[in-house]
Design a protein around this motif. Structure first.
Motif, mmCIF file in Angstrom:
data_model
loop_
_atom_site.group_PDB
_atom_site.id
_atom_site.type_symbol
_atom_site.label_atom_id
_atom_site.label_comp_id
_atom_site.label_asym_id
_atom_site.label_seq_id
_atom_site.Cartn_x
_atom_site.Cartn_y
_atom_site.Cartn_z
ATOM 1 N N GLN A 182 0.848 -1.186 0.000
ATOM 2 C CA GLN A 182 0.000 0.000 0.000
ATOM 3 C C GLN A 182 0.885 1.238 0.000
ATOM 4 N N MET A 183 0.593 2.168 -0.932
ATOM 5 C CA MET A 183 1.336 3.415 -1.020
ATOM 6 C C MET A 183 0.538 4.542 -0.375
ATOM 7 N N PHE A 184 1.256 5.479 0.240
ATOM 8 C CA PHE A 184 0.662 6.658 0.874
ATOM 9 C C PHE A 184 1.275 7.898 0.228
ATOM 10 N N PRO A 185 0.451 8.683 -0.547
ATOM 11 C CA PRO A 185 0.997 9.868 -1.227
ATOM 12 C C PRO A 185 1.610 10.849 -0.239
ATOM 13 N N ALA A 186 2.483 11.690 -0.760
ATOM 14 C CA ALA A 186 3.230 12.624 0.083
ATOM 15 C C ALA A 186 2.308 13.666 0.705
ATOM 16 N N GLY A 187 2.515 13.883 2.010
ATOM 17 C CA GLY A 187 1.829 14.965 2.722
ATOM 18 C C GLY A 187 0.320 14.935 2.575
ATOM 19 N N ASP A 188 -0.272 16.111 2.262
ATOM 20 C CA ASP A 188 -1.723 16.264 2.108
ATOM 21 C C ASP A 188 -2.144 16.276 0.646
ATOM 22 N N THR A 189 -1.443 15.521 -0.169
ATOM 23 C CA THR A 189 -1.730 15.531 -1.602
ATOM 24 C C THR A 189 -3.165 15.127 -1.893
ATOM 25 N N LEU A 190 -3.668 14.096 -1.208
ATOM 26 C CA LEU A 190 -5.023 13.620 -1.479
ATOM 27 C C LEU A 190 -6.062 14.671 -1.105
ATOM 28 N N ARG A 191 -5.930 15.242 0.069
ATOM 29 C CA ARG A 191 -6.892 16.257 0.493
ATOM 30 C C ARG A 191 -6.873 17.464 -0.438
ATOM 31 N N LEU A 192 -5.691 17.890 -0.840
ATOM 32 C CA LEU A 192 -5.581 19.043 -1.737
ATOM 33 C C LEU A 192 -6.140 18.734 -3.121
ATOM 34 N N ALA A 193 -5.989 17.483 -3.565
ATOM 35 C CA ALA A 193 -6.550 17.114 -4.864
ATOM 36 C C ALA A 193 -8.073 17.222 -4.850
ATOM 37 N N LYS A 210 7.869 16.471 0.366
ATOM 38 C CA LYS A 210 7.694 15.452 1.388
ATOM 39 C C LYS A 210 7.775 14.062 0.758
ATOM 40 N N PRO A 211 8.232 13.062 1.529
ATOM 41 C CA PRO A 211 8.403 11.728 0.947
ATOM 42 C C PRO A 211 7.077 10.983 0.820
ATOM 43 N N GLU A 212 7.042 10.078 -0.137
ATOM 44 C CA GLU A 212 5.947 9.125 -0.259
ATOM 45 C C GLU A 212 6.309 7.855 0.523
ATOM 46 N N TRP A 213 5.311 7.278 1.150
ATOM 47 C CA TRP A 213 5.540 6.093 1.966
ATOM 48 C C TRP A 213 4.825 4.897 1.363
ATOM 49 N N GLY A 214 5.422 3.724 1.599
ATOM 50 C CA GLY A 214 4.801 2.491 1.156
ATOM 51 C C GLY A 214 5.030 1.379 2.166
ATOM 52 N N VAL A 215 4.043 0.509 2.352
ATOM 53 C CA VAL A 215 4.133 -0.624 3.281
ATOM 54 C C VAL A 215 3.796 -1.898 2.518
ATOM 55 N N THR A 216 4.620 -2.924 2.715
ATOM 56 C CA THR A 216 4.408 -4.197 2.044
ATOM 57 C C THR A 216 4.382 -5.312 3.088
ATOM 58 N N LEU A 217 3.355 -6.134 3.072
ATOM 59 C CA LEU A 217 3.215 -7.296 3.944
ATOM 60 C C LEU A 217 3.234 -8.546 3.077
ATOM 61 N N GLY A 218 4.094 -9.514 3.460
ATOM 62 C CA GLY A 218 4.222 -10.731 2.658
ATOM 63 C C GLY A 218 4.113 -11.999 3.496
#
Length: 457
Positions: free
Chosen positions: A116-127, A300-308
């Motif tokens: 799962q990726m998480f866009p940088a900062g408040d990108t989603l809210r601003l979009a 700001k950095p983009e974050w990602g989490v991977t579960l395997g």
């Protein structure tokens, strides 16, 4: 007998000259109401200015399209705040190629992972806010469109109204010329008549010229109504557009002229700042500010989490092998893209500043237009008063003098005709000035338009 007929007609003609059959004193122009003429008595159904504007607005496809675009943008604004969809990877890892036996090697496993990726900062809210701001532009654009339609339809309608009133004036004068022609013809055929052959020819010529003038006016009126049909569906218009009647209805005054001493520049700017075009620039500036904030989020950095999860089978001796679980976190490091991001933020900042200048430019244009229109209206009022109080009375007196001279054998018939034609032209010129004034009022109504409040849905 012919002379008696001529004298009787002259008395009728004098009674016409003695009254103003087109403009009465009760029709003074003391306000700037666009709809301040009395209704006309017509046989067919009349098309009033208010009806024309209302039909044009109600049938405008652009307004419907704009509403649909606004709805689409507001729906998109709600969906843009959602996270990106997670990604699922399924794979068979470390399969031995000599036997393809999943139990041969300890490292062989069946792996399933979710990232799962998480866009940088408040990108989603601003979009989401950006699409909302774009949707907020549509109501203001529709307000401006309605005001523009009212102005354009009013101009075309008033042009048709001018031709219709001109036709009425010419018809009234043609009736008098027909009676004059009959009298001259009777006087010419009588042995005791004083009418000459050139008088008879001149009267016939004036009738022909009036007929030609009527044809031109009917053609111009029909052309204006055809132009009006682009805003009003043809089915709403009478098929015989030459006979379509139009009328102005008395209504409340939408705007009143204010002297420059009363309406200061600050008060005028405050009023004009509510114009849809000015408010539209404000909303566009808000959109540019959101673009700037989105550009800043890229620092700001983009974050990602991977579960395997890895499943392993038993070994060759049948012993159970432990399954494997993994977790990973990824983060972007905006190092090499900083130059591009700096340029994007700088460009967005300049775009915001440009809208501030554009807003002032729109305000200055509206202020200049307001001053020009109010000045034109005042000067047109002066011209109207000049025609009503001096020019038309002088034309009537001149025509009366020519008529008296002709009846007393001191003047020529051509002088009577010229004086009558000059009086008709003066009334038509006054009509033109009044119509021009109403057109200026239609433009002034547009300049003073105030947009409705934007309602977020």
């Amino acid at each position: 007998m012919a002379k008696n007929n001529l004298l009787a007609f002259c008395h009728v003609l004098q009674s016409v000259y003695s009254r103003d059959f087109f403009i009465g004193k009760t029709h003074r122009i003391a306000s700037v109401s666009l709809l301040s003429l009395l209704p006309l008595a017509v046989n067919a159904e009349a098309l009033s200015l208010q009806q024309a504007v209302e039909k044009a607005v109600s049938q405008d496809d652009w307004l419907v399209s704009s509403q649909q675009k606004e709805n689409a943008m507001r729906v998109l604004s709600q969906g843009m705040t959602a996270l990106p969809d997670p990604k699922i990877n399924v794979g068979l890892l470390n399969m031995p190629t000599d036997s393809f036996d999943v139990n041969q090697e300890a490292m062989t496993q069946f792996n399933v992972s979710v990232s799962q990726m998480f866009p940088a900062g408040d990108t989603l809210r601003l979009a989401g806010e950006k699409y909302t701001a774009q949707g907020d532009q549509m109501p203001l654009m529709r307000d401006n469109r309605r005001a523009m339609l009212a102005m354009e339809v009013s101009n075309i309608w008033l042009t048709a109204y001018r031709y219709e009133e001109s036709i009425k004036l010419v018809k009234q004068n043609r009736t008098l010329f027909e009676q004059l022609h009959e009298v001259v013809e009777s006087g010419y055929s009588s042995a005791y008549g004083r009418a000459k052959q050139q008088d008879l020819v001149r009267s016939e010529l004036e009738l022909i010229k009036l007929d030609h003038r009527l044809t031109q006016l009917r053609q111009a009126k029909e052309s204006a109504l055809k132009k009006l049909s682009q805003y009003i569906l043809p089915t709403m218009m009478n098929q015989n557009t030459a006979d379509q009647n139009i009328t102005l209805k008395t209504t409340r005054e939408p705007i009143k002229l204010t002297s420059s001493n009363t309406l200061t520049s600050n008060a005028l700017a405050a009023r004009l700042s509510q114009h849809p075009l000015v408010r539209l620039v404000d909303v566009q500036s808000n959109t540019a500010q959101i673009d700037k904030a989105m550009a800043e989020q890229k620092y700001k950095p983009e974050w990602g989490v991977t579960l395997g999860y890895g499943y392993r089978g038993d070994d060759l001796s049948g012993k159970d092998r432990a399954d494997l679980a993994s977790i990973a976190v990824s983060v972007s490091v905006p190092i090499f893209s900083s130059r591009r991001q700096d340029a994007q933020v700088k460009a967005a900042s300049l775009q915001v500043e440009s809208f501030l200048s554009e807003k002032q430019l729109v305000l200055n244009e509206l202020m200049a237009k307001y001053r020009v229109l109010t000045s034109d209206i005042r000067l047109l009022d002066q011209r109207i008063r000049l025609y009503q109080t001096k020019l038309i009375p002088s034309y009537r007196e001149s025509a009366q003098a020519m008529l008296n001279a002709y009846t007393s054998n001191d003047g020529g018939f051509s002088d009577v005709v010229q004086a009558r034609i000059a009086t008709l032209n003066a009334h038509i010129e006054l009509l033109d000035i009044r119509i021009e004034r109403f057109k200026r009022l239609a433009e002034l109504n547009y300049v003073m338009t105030q947009g409705e409040e934007v309602k977020n849905t």
